[in-house]
Motif scaffolding. Structure first.
Motif, PDB file in Angstrom:
ATOM      1  N   VAL A 146       0.858  -1.188   0.000  1.00  0.00           N
ATOM      2  CA  VAL A 146       0.000   0.000   0.000  1.00  0.00           C
ATOM      3  C   VAL A 146       0.894   1.237   0.000  1.00  0.00           C
ATOM      4  N   PHE A 147       0.673   2.131  -0.976  1.00  0.00           N
ATOM      5  CA  PHE A 147       1.519   3.323  -1.072  1.00  0.00           C
ATOM      6  C   PHE A 147       0.747   4.447  -1.747  1.00  0.00           C
ATOM      7  N   ASP A 148       1.263   5.660  -1.611  1.00  0.00           N
ATOM      8  CA  ASP A 148       0.598   6.807  -2.221  1.00  0.00           C
ATOM      9  C   ASP A 148       1.580   7.630  -3.041  1.00  0.00           C
ATOM     10  N   LEU A 149       1.031   8.314  -4.041  1.00  0.00           N
ATOM     11  CA  LEU A 149       1.798   9.181  -4.933  1.00  0.00           C
ATOM     12  C   LEU A 149       0.957  10.405  -5.273  1.00  0.00           C
ATOM     13  N   PRO A 150       1.588  11.527  -5.595  1.00  0.00           N
ATOM     14  CA  PRO A 150       0.819  12.733  -5.916  1.00  0.00           C
ATOM     15  C   PRO A 150       0.221  12.662  -7.315  1.00  0.00           C
ATOM     16  N   THR A 151      -0.891  13.358  -7.500  1.00  0.00           N
ATOM     17  CA  THR A 151      -1.484  13.496  -8.828  1.00  0.00           C
ATOM     18  C   THR A 151      -0.760  14.603  -9.600  1.00  0.00           C
ATOM     19  N   PRO A 152      -0.911  14.632 -10.925  1.00  0.00           N
ATOM     20  CA  PRO A 152      -0.309  15.737 -11.682  1.00  0.00           C
ATOM     21  C   PRO A 152      -0.932  17.073 -11.324  1.00  0.00           C
ATOM     22  N   GLY A 153      -2.237  17.069 -11.041  1.00  0.00           N
ATOM     23  CA  GLY A 153      -2.892  18.314 -10.649  1.00  0.00           C
ATOM     24  C   GLY A 153      -2.307  18.887  -9.383  1.00  0.00           C
ATOM     25  N   PHE A 154      -2.033  18.015  -8.406  1.00  0.00           N
ATOM     26  CA  PHE A 154      -1.448  18.518  -7.159  1.00  0.00           C
ATOM     27  C   PHE A 154      -0.044  19.050  -7.385  1.00  0.00           C
TER      28      PHE A 154
ATOM     29  N   THR B  91       7.546  16.982 -16.957  1.00  0.00           N
ATOM     30  CA  THR B  91       6.179  17.474 -16.853  1.00  0.00           C
ATOM     31  C   THR B  91       5.556  17.068 -15.528  1.00  0.00           C
ATOM     32  N   HIS B  92       4.786  17.976 -14.946  1.00  0.00           N
ATOM     33  CA  HIS B  92       4.105  17.744 -13.660  1.00  0.00           C
ATOM     34  C   HIS B  92       5.101  17.430 -12.540  1.00  0.00           C
ATOM     35  N   THR B  93       6.306  17.930 -12.683  1.00  0.00           N
ATOM     36  CA  THR B  93       7.344  17.738 -11.669  1.00  0.00           C
ATOM     37  C   THR B  93       7.681  19.097 -11.057  1.00  0.00           C
ATOM     38  N   THR B  94       7.883  19.112  -9.739  1.00  0.00           N
ATOM     39  CA  THR B  94       7.980  20.373  -9.009  1.00  0.00           C
ATOM     40  C   THR B  94       9.218  20.425  -8.129  1.00  0.00           C
ATOM     41  N   ASP B  95       9.894  21.564  -8.143  1.00  0.00           N
ATOM     42  CA  ASP B  95      10.953  21.845  -7.175  1.00  0.00           C
ATOM     43  C   ASP B  95      10.315  22.508  -5.963  1.00  0.00           C
ATOM     44  N   LEU B  96      10.487  21.906  -4.799  1.00  0.00           N
ATOM     45  CA  LEU B  96       9.930  22.466  -3.566  1.00  0.00           C
ATOM     46  C   LEU B  96      11.077  22.905  -2.666  1.00  0.00           C
TER      47      LEU B  96
ATOM     48  N   SER C 236       7.464  -6.266 -11.833  1.00  0.00           N
ATOM     49  CA  SER C 236       8.127  -6.762 -10.620  1.00  0.00           C
ATOM     50  C   SER C 236       7.407  -7.969 -10.020  1.00  0.00           C
ATOM     51  N   GLY C 237       6.321  -8.411 -10.663  1.00  0.00           N
ATOM     52  CA  GLY C 237       5.587  -9.567 -10.167  1.00  0.00           C
ATOM     53  C   GLY C 237       4.545  -9.228  -9.123  1.00  0.00           C
ATOM     54  N   ILE C 238       4.116  -7.968  -9.080  1.00  0.00           N
ATOM     55  CA  ILE C 238       3.102  -7.514  -8.124  1.00  0.00           C
ATOM     56  C   ILE C 238       1.868  -7.086  -8.908  1.00  0.00           C
ATOM     57  N   SER C 239       0.697  -7.513  -8.449  1.00  0.00           N
ATOM     58  CA  SER C 239      -0.547  -7.191  -9.143  1.00  0.00           C
ATOM     59  C   SER C 239      -1.278  -6.050  -8.447  1.00  0.00           C
ATOM     60  N   MET C 240      -1.656  -5.030  -9.204  1.00  0.00           N
ATOM     61  CA  MET C 240      -2.425  -3.935  -8.627  1.00  0.00           C
ATOM     62  C   MET C 240      -3.870  -4.380  -8.433  1.00  0.00           C
ATOM     63  N   GLU C 241      -4.378  -4.221  -7.203  1.00  0.00           N
ATOM     64  CA  GLU C 241      -5.764  -4.593  -6.931  1.00  0.00           C
ATOM     65  C   GLU C 241      -6.708  -3.418  -7.162  1.00  0.00           C
ATOM     66  N   LEU C 242      -6.328  -2.250  -6.658  1.00  0.00           N
ATOM     67  CA  LEU C 242      -7.194  -1.085  -6.782  1.00  0.00           C
ATOM     68  C   LEU C 242      -6.392   0.172  -6.492  1.00  0.00           C
ATOM     69  N   ALA C 243      -6.783   1.264  -7.139  1.00  0.00           N
ATOM     70  CA  ALA C 243      -6.188   2.572  -6.850  1.00  0.00           C
ATOM     71  C   ALA C 243      -7.316   3.527  -6.475  1.00  0.00           C
ATOM     72  N   TYR C 244      -7.114   4.251  -5.400  1.00  0.00           N
ATOM     73  CA  TYR C 244      -8.103   5.186  -4.887  1.00  0.00           C
ATOM     74  C   TYR C 244      -7.599   6.617  -5.047  1.00  0.00           C
ATOM     75  N   GLY C 245      -8.501   7.528  -5.359  1.00  0.00           N
ATOM     76  CA  GLY C 245      -8.179   8.937  -5.283  1.00  0.00           C
ATOM     77  C   GLY C 245      -8.401   9.442  -3.869  1.00  0.00           C
ATOM     78  N   LEU C 246      -7.708  10.501  -3.499  1.00  0.00           N
ATOM     79  CA  LEU C 246      -7.907  11.110  -2.183  1.00  0.00           C
ATOM     80  C   LEU C 246      -8.320  12.556  -2.381  1.00  0.00           C
TER      81      LEU C 246
ATOM     82  N   GLN D  15      -6.693  15.621 -11.772  1.00  0.00           N
ATOM     83  CA  GLN D  15      -6.536  17.060 -11.610  1.00  0.00           C
ATOM     84  C   GLN D  15      -6.983  17.530 -10.229  1.00  0.00           C
ATOM     85  N   ALA D  16      -8.135  17.067  -9.782  1.00  0.00           N
ATOM     86  CA  ALA D  16      -8.714  17.589  -8.539  1.00  0.00           C
ATOM     87  C   ALA D  16      -8.163  16.928  -7.286  1.00  0.00           C
ATOM     88  N   HIS D  17      -7.815  15.645  -7.375  1.00  0.00           N
ATOM     89  CA  HIS D  17      -7.432  14.910  -6.175  1.00  0.00           C
ATOM     90  C   HIS D  17      -6.008  15.237  -5.733  1.00  0.00           C
TER      91      HIS D  17
END
Length: 257
Positions: free
Chosen positions: A145-153, A182-187, A224-234, A246-248
């Motif tokens: 289980v892991f999270d990543l930013p959206t391009p909108g964010f 693209t969609h990459t940010t310097d913070l 890598s031999g790992i199956s994605m079950e589901l991806a959720y927006g936040l 865009q919105a999440h």
């Protein structure tokens, strides 16, 4: 521009001791509860958990409080030193390692990365290395289980400028579009901490936040031999069954070995 790996290393070397002040607005108890709910919803073979990119231990300690047997891993010795000094740190095993080159730590029922640590990895090749390490660490049927930013964010982050005043500290956040892609940010984060003599100490570092699309994440997991079950927006602190890129704020992926 300096190498992205070097920038990230310098960011956590320079600001590791201040990280809890910088991220004081993050509700890690909320995030850990959300992760625990997802793990229960999807089912894991046991409670042994590997928390990658654990930083100063906030995620690992909260997951331990949720009943998991946690090993926390981070590349920054400065941040791990902070983690080991916290209350209940004896309940978590903290280890220093790079998520792209993990040593043999045995098998885990669950692997997590909370708070988008993978966003600092430089593109798909680095993410693929991390996923290979996760695949080796997961027990059969184990959850990832892991999270990543959206391009909108990330695009909004690139226009961000804000000041957070804490006790004896002032934190200035400034985003800008990155030349890395693209969609990459310097913070850039400036932290001003009060000294006892009435002066202030300034610490300043920059990190790069990368974006990888969900379909590419799924493909890299499969390689890598790992199956994605589901991806959720936040969105507004709640999980959504469909991702609005865009919105999440971010997207959370649940995958299985």
């Amino acid at each position: 521009m300096k190498n992205a790996d070097k920038l990230t290393e310098q960011f956590y070397e320079g600001l590791g001791a201040h990280y809890d002040v910088i991220t004081r607005g993050q509700r890690l108890n909320f995030w850990a509860g959300m992760y625990a709910d997802l793990i229960e919803r999807h089912g894991a073979p046991g409670k042994k958990l590997l928390d990658l990119g654990c930083g100063t231990g906030k995620s690992s300690l909260e997951l331990a409080r949720n009943g998991f047997q946690v090993t926390g891993v981070d590349a920054s010795p400065q941040m791990l030193e902070v983690a080991r000094g916290k209350q209940d740190s004896e309940d978590v095993t903290f280890l220093q390692a790079d998520v792209r080159a993990l040593p043999d730590l045995g098998h885990f029922d669950i692997v997590t990365t909370m708070g988008e640590p993978f966003t600092h990895l430089r593109g798909e090749s680095d993410l693929a290395k991390a996923f290979d390490c996760v695949a080796r660490a997961l027990a059969p049927g184990g959850l990832f289980v892991f999270d990543l930013p959206t391009p909108g964010f990330n695009d909004r982050l690139a226009t961000w400028s804000t000041i957070d005043e804490a006790e004896d500290a002032v934190v200035l956040w400034r985003g800008a579009p990155s030349a890395e892609g693209t969609h990459t940010t310097d913070l850039t984060v400036d932290v001003f901490t009060a000294r006892g003599d009435g002066t202030w100490l300034r610490s300043k570092e920059t990190a790069i936040h990368h974006y990888v699309a969900p379909d590419r994440v799924e493909a890299l997991l499969a390689a890598s031999g790992i199956s994605m079950e589901l991806a959720y927006g936040l969105h507004n602190g709640e999980l959504q069954p469909d991702i609005d890129l865009q919105a999440h704020r971010k997207y959370l992926t649940v995958a299985r070995a």
